[in-house]
Scaffold this motif. Structure first.
Motif, PDB file in Angstrom:
ATOM      1  N   VAL A  85      78.456  21.682  60.421  1.00  0.00           N
ATOM      2  CA  VAL A  85      77.891  20.809  59.397  1.00  0.00           C
ATOM      3  C   VAL A  85      79.046  20.305  58.559  1.00  0.00           C
ATOM      4  O   VAL A  85      79.922  21.082  58.159  1.00  0.00           O
ATOM      5  CB  VAL A  85      76.877  21.566  58.510  1.00  0.00           C
ATOM      6  CG1 VAL A  85      76.353  20.664  57.403  1.00  0.00           C
ATOM      7  CG2 VAL A  85      75.741  22.126  59.344  1.00  0.00           C
ATOM      8  N   SER A  86      79.073  18.985  58.296  1.00  0.00           N
ATOM      9  CA  SER A  86      80.130  18.408  57.460  1.00  0.00           C
ATOM     10  C   SER A  86      79.512  17.417  56.489  1.00  0.00           C
ATOM     11  O   SER A  86      78.334  17.056  56.605  1.00  0.00           O
ATOM     12  CB  SER A  86      81.200  17.736  58.328  1.00  0.00           C
ATOM     13  OG  SER A  86      80.637  16.679  59.082  1.00  0.00           O
ATOM     14  N   TYR A  87      80.323  16.974  55.552  1.00  0.00           N
ATOM     15  CA  TYR A  87      79.894  16.054  54.507  1.00  0.00           C
ATOM     16  C   TYR A  87      80.893  14.902  54.472  1.00  0.00           C
ATOM     17  O   TYR A  87      81.824  14.907  53.670  1.00  0.00           O
ATOM     18  CB  TYR A  87      79.801  16.787  53.171  1.00  0.00           C
ATOM     19  CG  TYR A  87      78.897  17.998  53.286  1.00  0.00           C
ATOM     20  CD1 TYR A  87      77.523  17.883  53.131  1.00  0.00           C
ATOM     21  CD2 TYR A  87      79.408  19.254  53.618  1.00  0.00           C
ATOM     22  CE1 TYR A  87      76.682  18.980  53.279  1.00  0.00           C
ATOM     23  CE2 TYR A  87      78.570  20.356  53.770  1.00  0.00           C
ATOM     24  CZ  TYR A  87      77.223  20.206  53.591  1.00  0.00           C
ATOM     25  OH  TYR A  87      76.399  21.289  53.749  1.00  0.00           O
ATOM     26  N   PRO A  88      80.727  13.889  55.361  1.00  0.00           N
ATOM     27  CA  PRO A  88      81.746  12.856  55.554  1.00  0.00           C
ATOM     28  C   PRO A  88      81.918  11.891  54.388  1.00  0.00           C
ATOM     29  O   PRO A  88      82.971  11.266  54.267  1.00  0.00           O
ATOM     30  CB  PRO A  88      81.281  12.121  56.808  1.00  0.00           C
ATOM     31  CG  PRO A  88      79.829  12.400  56.901  1.00  0.00           C
ATOM     32  CD  PRO A  88      79.617  13.752  56.290  1.00  0.00           C
ATOM     33  N   ALA A  89      80.913  11.738  53.536  1.00  0.00           N
ATOM     34  CA  ALA A  89      80.992  10.837  52.389  1.00  0.00           C
ATOM     35  C   ALA A  89      79.987  11.302  51.350  1.00  0.00           C
ATOM     36  O   ALA A  89      79.107  12.118  51.642  1.00  0.00           O
ATOM     37  CB  ALA A  89      80.704   9.399  52.816  1.00  0.00           C
ATOM     38  N   GLN A  92      76.086  12.156  52.044  1.00  0.00           N
ATOM     39  CA  GLN A  92      75.881  12.277  53.490  1.00  0.00           C
ATOM     40  C   GLN A  92      76.067  13.717  53.956  1.00  0.00           C
ATOM     41  O   GLN A  92      76.913  14.436  53.428  1.00  0.00           O
ATOM     42  CB  GLN A  92      76.873  11.423  54.274  1.00  0.00           C
ATOM     43  CG  GLN A  92      76.626   9.956  54.208  1.00  0.00           C
ATOM     44  CD  GLN A  92      77.543   9.188  55.145  1.00  0.00           C
ATOM     45  OE1 GLN A  92      78.632   9.635  55.493  1.00  0.00           O
ATOM     46  NE2 GLN A  92      77.104   8.017  55.560  1.00  0.00           N
ATOM     47  N   VAL A  93      75.273  14.085  54.957  1.00  0.00           N
ATOM     48  CA  VAL A  93      75.468  15.337  55.677  1.00  0.00           C
ATOM     49  C   VAL A  93      75.431  15.001  57.166  1.00  0.00           C
ATOM     50  O   VAL A  93      74.613  14.197  57.604  1.00  0.00           O
ATOM     51  CB  VAL A  93      74.406  16.400  55.301  1.00  0.00           C
ATOM     52  CG1 VAL A  93      72.989  15.924  55.583  1.00  0.00           C
ATOM     53  CG2 VAL A  93      74.680  17.727  55.998  1.00  0.00           C
ATOM     54  N   ARG A  94      76.348  15.592  57.925  1.00  0.00           N
ATOM     55  CA  ARG A  94      76.434  15.331  59.369  1.00  0.00           C
ATOM     56  C   ARG A  94      76.336  16.649  60.122  1.00  0.00           C
ATOM     57  O   ARG A  94      77.056  17.603  59.844  1.00  0.00           O
ATOM     58  CB  ARG A  94      77.741  14.634  59.708  1.00  0.00           C
ATOM     59  CG  ARG A  94      77.885  14.375  61.221  1.00  0.00           C
ATOM     60  CD  ARG A  94      79.095  13.521  61.533  1.00  0.00           C
ATOM     61  NE  ARG A  94      78.862  12.187  61.005  1.00  0.00           N
ATOM     62  CZ  ARG A  94      79.829  11.372  60.585  1.00  0.00           C
ATOM     63  NH1 ARG A  94      81.090  11.745  60.622  1.00  0.00           N
ATOM     64  NH2 ARG A  94      79.522  10.180  60.119  1.00  0.00           N
ATOM     65  N   SER A 139      76.199  15.632  73.900  1.00  0.00           N
ATOM     66  CA  SER A 139      76.769  16.027  72.622  1.00  0.00           C
ATOM     67  C   SER A 139      76.565  14.885  71.651  1.00  0.00           C
ATOM     68  O   SER A 139      76.293  13.752  72.050  1.00  0.00           O
ATOM     69  CB  SER A 139      78.256  16.385  72.750  1.00  0.00           C
ATOM     70  OG  SER A 139      79.005  15.238  73.067  1.00  0.00           O
ATOM     71  N   GLY A 140      76.671  15.213  70.384  1.00  0.00           N
ATOM     72  CA  GLY A 140      76.492  14.159  69.404  1.00  0.00           C
ATOM     73  C   GLY A 140      76.537  14.653  67.986  1.00  0.00           C
ATOM     74  O   GLY A 140      76.855  15.814  67.709  1.00  0.00           O
ATOM     75  N   THR A 141      76.222  13.708  67.113  1.00  0.00           N
ATOM     76  CA  THR A 141      76.122  13.999  65.683  1.00  0.00           C
ATOM     77  C   THR A 141      74.863  13.323  65.158  1.00  0.00           C
ATOM     78  O   THR A 141      74.377  12.339  65.707  1.00  0.00           O
ATOM     79  CB  THR A 141      77.347  13.471  64.907  1.00  0.00           C
ATOM     80  OG1 THR A 141      77.456  12.062  65.093  1.00  0.00           O
ATOM     81  CG2 THR A 141      78.624  14.173  65.336  1.00  0.00           C
ATOM     82  N   TRP A 142      74.372  13.897  64.085  1.00  0.00           N
ATOM     83  CA  TRP A 142      73.207  13.332  63.400  1.00  0.00           C
ATOM     84  C   TRP A 142      73.559  13.293  61.924  1.00  0.00           C
ATOM     85  O   TRP A 142      73.777  14.330  61.309  1.00  0.00           O
ATOM     86  CB  TRP A 142      71.999  14.215  63.636  1.00  0.00           C
ATOM     87  CG  TRP A 142      70.682  13.507  63.484  1.00  0.00           C
ATOM     88  CD1 TRP A 142      70.345  12.567  62.566  1.00  0.00           C
ATOM     89  CD2 TRP A 142      69.526  13.717  64.283  1.00  0.00           C
ATOM     90  NE1 TRP A 142      69.052  12.165  62.744  1.00  0.00           N
ATOM     91  CE2 TRP A 142      68.528  12.864  63.800  1.00  0.00           C
ATOM     92  CE3 TRP A 142      69.250  14.539  65.361  1.00  0.00           C
ATOM     93  CZ2 TRP A 142      67.251  12.818  64.345  1.00  0.00           C
ATOM     94  CZ3 TRP A 142      67.977  14.494  65.898  1.00  0.00           C
ATOM     95  CH2 TRP A 142      66.992  13.635  65.397  1.00  0.00           C
ATOM     96  N   THR A 143      73.663  12.095  61.384  1.00  0.00           N
ATOM     97  CA  THR A 143      74.061  11.918  59.986  1.00  0.00           C
ATOM     98  C   THR A 143      72.870  11.487  59.160  1.00  0.00           C
ATOM     99  O   THR A 143      72.162  10.528  59.515  1.00  0.00           O
ATOM    100  CB  THR A 143      75.180  10.856  59.877  1.00  0.00           C
ATOM    101  OG1 THR A 143      76.269  11.246  60.732  1.00  0.00           O
ATOM    102  CG2 THR A 143      75.671  10.729  58.442  1.00  0.00           C
TER     103      THR A 143
END
Length: 146
Positions: A85-89, A92-94, A139-143
């Motif tokens: 889990v990341s917070y790119p901006a 936002q949560v990704r 694979s992927g990401t969901w923002t």
């Protein structure tokens, strides 16, 4: 003088890569639906009553019907824990995720969903079928943006 931000509804973007025998064969990114249950989930998180409301899983389902704000589950879902889990901006949560060649084989994947730890559906995306076999991985990401 107006000091309020203009409110906007949460929105999502799902990015998916499909591999066959390790070779990228398809890639897409599209907006997704944040379901109505997510509004209650977010309110409970902010109010401190959000036990079980954190997004922890991704689901892969088989229903092909269009998404509705009233959706509460995926059909015949295969679920697994999310990766990083990341917070790119700001706002936002990704969520990063993978589906290995050994997982969900034989499924005709038509829907994707983010699922809270209590099992409630947070968001849903429907797309064309991916026939999941043992030589296919995803694979992927969901923002999610607020």
């Amino acid at each position: 003088m107006n000091l309020c931000d203009t409110p906007s509804a949460p929105r999502g973007a799902l990015h998916v890569q499909v591999f066959r025998r390790g070779v990228l064969i398809d890639e897409w990114e599209d907006a997704n639906l944040i379901v109505n249950v997510a509004k209650t989930t977010l309110a409970q998180l902010i109010g401190g009553a959000g036990a079980g409301k954190t997004v922890t899983k991704i689901g892969f389902g088989t229903a092909g019907g269009g998404p509705s704000p009233d959706d509460t589950a995926l059909s015949s879902a295969y679920q697994k824990n999310l990766g990083a889990v990341s917070y790119p901006a700001a706002g936002q949560v990704r969520f990063s995720w993978t589906l290995a060649t050994s997982e969900a084989n034989g499924k005709a994947i038509r829907e994707f969903g983010l699922i809270c730890s209590d099992g409630s559906l947070f968001s849903r995306k429907v797309r064309g079928v991916i026939e999941k076999e043992n030589d296919i991985s995803l694979s992927g990401t969901w923002t999610i943006t607020f």
